[in-house]
Design a protein around this motif. Structure first.
Motif, short mmCIF file in Angstrom:
data_model
loop_
_atom_site.label_atom_id
_atom_site.label_comp_id
_atom_site.label_asym_id
_atom_site.label_seq_id
_atom_site.Cartn_x
_atom_site.Cartn_y
_atom_site.Cartn_z
N LEU A 186 0.83 -1.21 0.00
CA LEU A 186 0.00 0.00 0.00
C LEU A 186 0.86 1.26 0.00
CD1 LEU A 186 -2.74 -1.17 2.51
CD2 LEU A 186 -2.93 -0.96 0.02
N VAL A 187 1.98 1.24 0.73
CA VAL A 187 2.89 2.39 0.72
C VAL A 187 3.38 2.64 -0.70
CG1 VAL A 187 5.16 3.22 1.45
CG2 VAL A 187 3.63 2.18 3.12
N ALA A 188 3.76 1.59 -1.40
CA ALA A 188 4.23 1.75 -2.78
C ALA A 188 3.14 2.36 -3.66
CB ALA A 188 4.70 0.42 -3.34
N PHE B 277 3.18 6.16 -5.13
CA PHE B 277 3.08 6.32 -6.58
C PHE B 277 2.03 7.38 -6.93
CE2 PHE B 277 1.08 5.19 -10.64
CZ PHE B 277 2.19 5.15 -11.48
N PHE B 278 0.83 7.25 -6.33
CA PHE B 278 -0.27 8.14 -6.69
C PHE B 278 -0.17 9.52 -6.04
CE2 PHE B 278 -2.30 4.02 -7.64
CZ PHE B 278 -2.61 4.26 -8.97
N PHE B 279 0.23 9.59 -4.78
CA PHE B 279 0.19 10.86 -4.06
C PHE B 279 1.52 11.59 -4.00
CE2 PHE B 279 -3.23 8.28 -2.03
CZ PHE B 279 -4.30 8.98 -2.58
N HIS C 176 4.09 10.80 -6.21
CA HIS C 176 4.65 10.69 -7.56
C HIS C 176 6.00 9.97 -7.57
CE1 HIS C 176 1.34 13.24 -8.61
NE2 HIS C 176 1.76 14.15 -7.75
N GLU C 177 6.18 9.04 -6.64
CA GLU C 177 7.39 8.22 -6.64
C GLU C 177 7.23 7.13 -7.69
OE1 GLU C 177 8.25 6.77 -2.72
OE2 GLU C 177 8.37 8.80 -1.87
N ARG C 178 8.29 6.84 -8.39
CA ARG C 178 8.24 5.84 -9.45
C ARG C 178 9.14 4.68 -9.09
NH1 ARG C 178 4.14 8.16 -10.38
NH2 ARG C 178 3.82 9.63 -12.05
N LEU C 179 8.66 3.48 -9.32
CA LEU C 179 9.44 2.27 -9.10
C LEU C 179 9.82 1.69 -10.45
CD1 LEU C 179 7.35 0.58 -6.26
CD2 LEU C 179 9.35 2.04 -6.03
N ASN C 180 10.97 1.03 -10.50
CA ASN C 180 11.36 0.38 -11.74
C ASN C 180 10.82 -1.06 -11.75
OD1 ASN C 180 13.19 -1.30 -10.31
ND2 ASN C 180 14.79 0.24 -10.47
#
Length: 142
Positions: free
Chosen positions: A107-109, A113-115, A117-121
Motif C-alpha cells: 500500500l505504501v508503494a 506512486f499516486f500521491f 509521484h514516486e516511481r518504481l522500476n
C-alpha cells in the motif's frame, strides 16, 4: 557502503518484530484497546525523554500549519493502525497478523506512486509482487 536510511529501516524491522511478539505476550489478560492506550503512554514518555535529552526540543508553535495537518493525519492513521493491530493480535497468531500487517508495504508503494509521484522500476515492482505472494503464503497457511 550501507546507506544510513537502510540501517534505520533494518532496525525498525527488528523493533517491529519485537513489538508483535511482546504485544502478543502482553495481551493475555487485558483488553486490546486498553493495552494500546498503555503502550501509547509508554511510547509518549520514551519519545519525550529522547527528544529532551538529545536537545531536539523546539516550540510546537514554530511549526507551520501544514506540518501540523500532516502530523495530525499521520497520528490518526497511526492510532487506527495500532488499535487494529492490537485487536488482531489479541485474536490471531502473531506470525499471521504481522504478515498481513506488512502488506502495508504494498500500500505504501501504491500511495507513494499516486500521491507522492514516486516511481518504481520493473525490478522493484517484481520485488513487491514477490512480497505480496509471501504475505499471502504466510497469512493463509494451514
Amino acid at each position: 557502503m550501507t546507506s544510513h536510511w537502510l540501517l534505520w529501516a533494518l532496525l525498525s524491522a527488528v523493533f517491529a518484530a519485537l513489538t508483535a511478539v511482546f504485544a502478543k505476550a502482553g495481551l493475555q489478560e487485558v483488553d486490546a484497546d486498553f493495552a494500546t492506550l498503555i503502550r501509547t503512554g509508554f511510547v509518549l514518555a520514551l519519545l519525550a525523554a529522547f527528544v529532551l535529552f538529545a536537545g531536539k526540543w523546539r516550540s510546537p508553535a514554530t511549526l507551520a500549519p501544514v506540518t501540523w495537518g500532516w502530523l495530525l493525519a499521520s497520528a490518526l492513521a497511526t492510532g487506527a493502525s495500532w488499535v487494529c493491530y492490537f485487536r488482531a493480535l489479541k485474536m490471531g497468531e502473531a506470525s499471521k497478523v504481522a504478515a498481513v500487517d506488512k502488506s502495508s508495504l504494498l500500500l505504501v508503494a501504491a500511495f507513494a506512486f499516486f500521491f507522492l509521484h514516486e516511481r518504481l522500476n520493473l525490478r522493484e515492482w517484481v520485488g513487491l509482487a514477490l512480497m505480496a505472494g509471501g504475505v499471502a503464503l504466510l497469512a493463509f497457511k494451514r
